[in-house]
Motif scaffolding. Structure first.
Motif, PDB file in Angstrom:
ATOM      1  N   THR A  62      -7.135   0.889   3.070  1.00 21.36           N
ATOM      2  CA  THR A  62      -7.317   0.784   4.521  1.00 21.36           C
ATOM      3  C   THR A  62      -6.014   0.399   5.216  1.00 21.36           C
ATOM      4  O   THR A  62      -5.865   0.647   6.409  1.00 21.36           O
ATOM      5  CB  THR A  62      -8.419  -0.237   4.876  1.00 21.36           C
ATOM      6  OG1 THR A  62      -8.109  -1.473   4.241  1.00 21.36           O
ATOM      7  CG2 THR A  62      -9.783   0.249   4.435  1.00 21.36           C
ATOM      8  N   THR A  63      -5.080  -0.178   4.484  1.00 23.93           N
ATOM      9  CA  THR A  63      -3.789  -0.562   5.058  1.00 23.93           C
ATOM     10  C   THR A  63      -2.808   0.610   5.124  1.00 23.93           C
ATOM     11  O   THR A  63      -1.774   0.510   5.767  1.00 23.93           O
ATOM     12  CB  THR A  63      -3.157  -1.687   4.218  1.00 23.93           C
ATOM     13  OG1 THR A  63      -3.093  -1.245   2.854  1.00 23.93           O
ATOM     14  CG2 THR A  63      -3.974  -2.959   4.299  1.00 23.93           C
ATOM     15  N   ASP A  64      -3.124   1.718   4.469  1.00 25.60           N
ATOM     16  CA  ASP A  64      -2.228   2.880   4.444  1.00 25.60           C
ATOM     17  C   ASP A  64      -2.416   3.692   5.722  1.00 25.60           C
ATOM     18  O   ASP A  64      -3.512   4.178   5.993  1.00 25.60           O
ATOM     19  CB  ASP A  64      -2.550   3.737   3.214  1.00 25.60           C
ATOM     20  CG  ASP A  64      -1.537   4.845   2.973  1.00 25.60           C
ATOM     21  OD1 ASP A  64      -0.970   5.365   3.960  1.00 25.60           O
ATOM     22  OD2 ASP A  64      -1.334   5.196   1.810  1.00 25.60           O
ATOM     23  N   PRO A  65      -1.347   3.858   6.520  1.00 27.54           N
ATOM     24  CA  PRO A  65      -1.479   4.618   7.771  1.00 27.54           C
ATOM     25  C   PRO A  65      -1.914   6.069   7.552  1.00 27.54           C
ATOM     26  O   PRO A  65      -2.518   6.673   8.442  1.00 27.54           O
ATOM     27  CB  PRO A  65      -0.081   4.580   8.388  1.00 27.54           C
ATOM     28  CG  PRO A  65       0.760   3.711   7.530  1.00 27.54           C
ATOM     29  CD  PRO A  65      -0.006   3.357   6.304  1.00 27.54           C
ATOM     30  N   ALA A  66      -1.640   6.628   6.385  1.00 28.12           N
ATOM     31  CA  ALA A  66      -2.042   8.005   6.099  1.00 28.12           C
ATOM     32  C   ALA A  66      -3.562   8.143   6.057  1.00 28.12           C
ATOM     33  O   ALA A  66      -4.093   9.221   6.303  1.00 28.12           O
ATOM     34  CB  ALA A  66      -1.431   8.478   4.783  1.00 28.12           C
TER      35      ALA A  66
END
Length: 98
Positions: A62-66
């Protein structure tokens, strides 16, 4: 040979990614889904492209902007294709991020 015909590549990578995910190899699954996404874009198979974006968005941290990007791409594709069930799955995940 996993892929006898090019048109089957996106779905093949999608399924192989699921196998890896279920076997506890998420990093390998992500790589396979990315391969499938490239193949789907090149072959212009939007349904598979939408599913691959969805799987990437669903399984990236969930922290990955992708993650958000992939979910938005899946939403756009499934909206264009008018696929209600698939669109509802994407919207559920997008709703969790709100």
């Amino acid at each position: 040979a996993l892929h006898r015909f090019n048109i089957g590549k996106p779905a093949g990578w999608l399924c192989q990614g699921w196998v890896e995910q279920l076997q506890g190899n998420p990093a390998k699954a992500i790589k396979l889904w990315q391969k499938g996404l490239n193949a789907a874009a090149n072959l212009k198979t939007p349904y598979e492209e939408g599913w691959l974006h969805y799987q990437l968005g669903r399984h990236l941290p969930t922290t990955d902007p992708a993650r958000q990007h992939h979910l938005q791409q899946a939403q756009a594709i499934f909206t264009r294709l008018k696929t209600g069930y698939e669109l509802s799955l994407v919207r559920q995940l997008l709703g969790e991020n709100s």
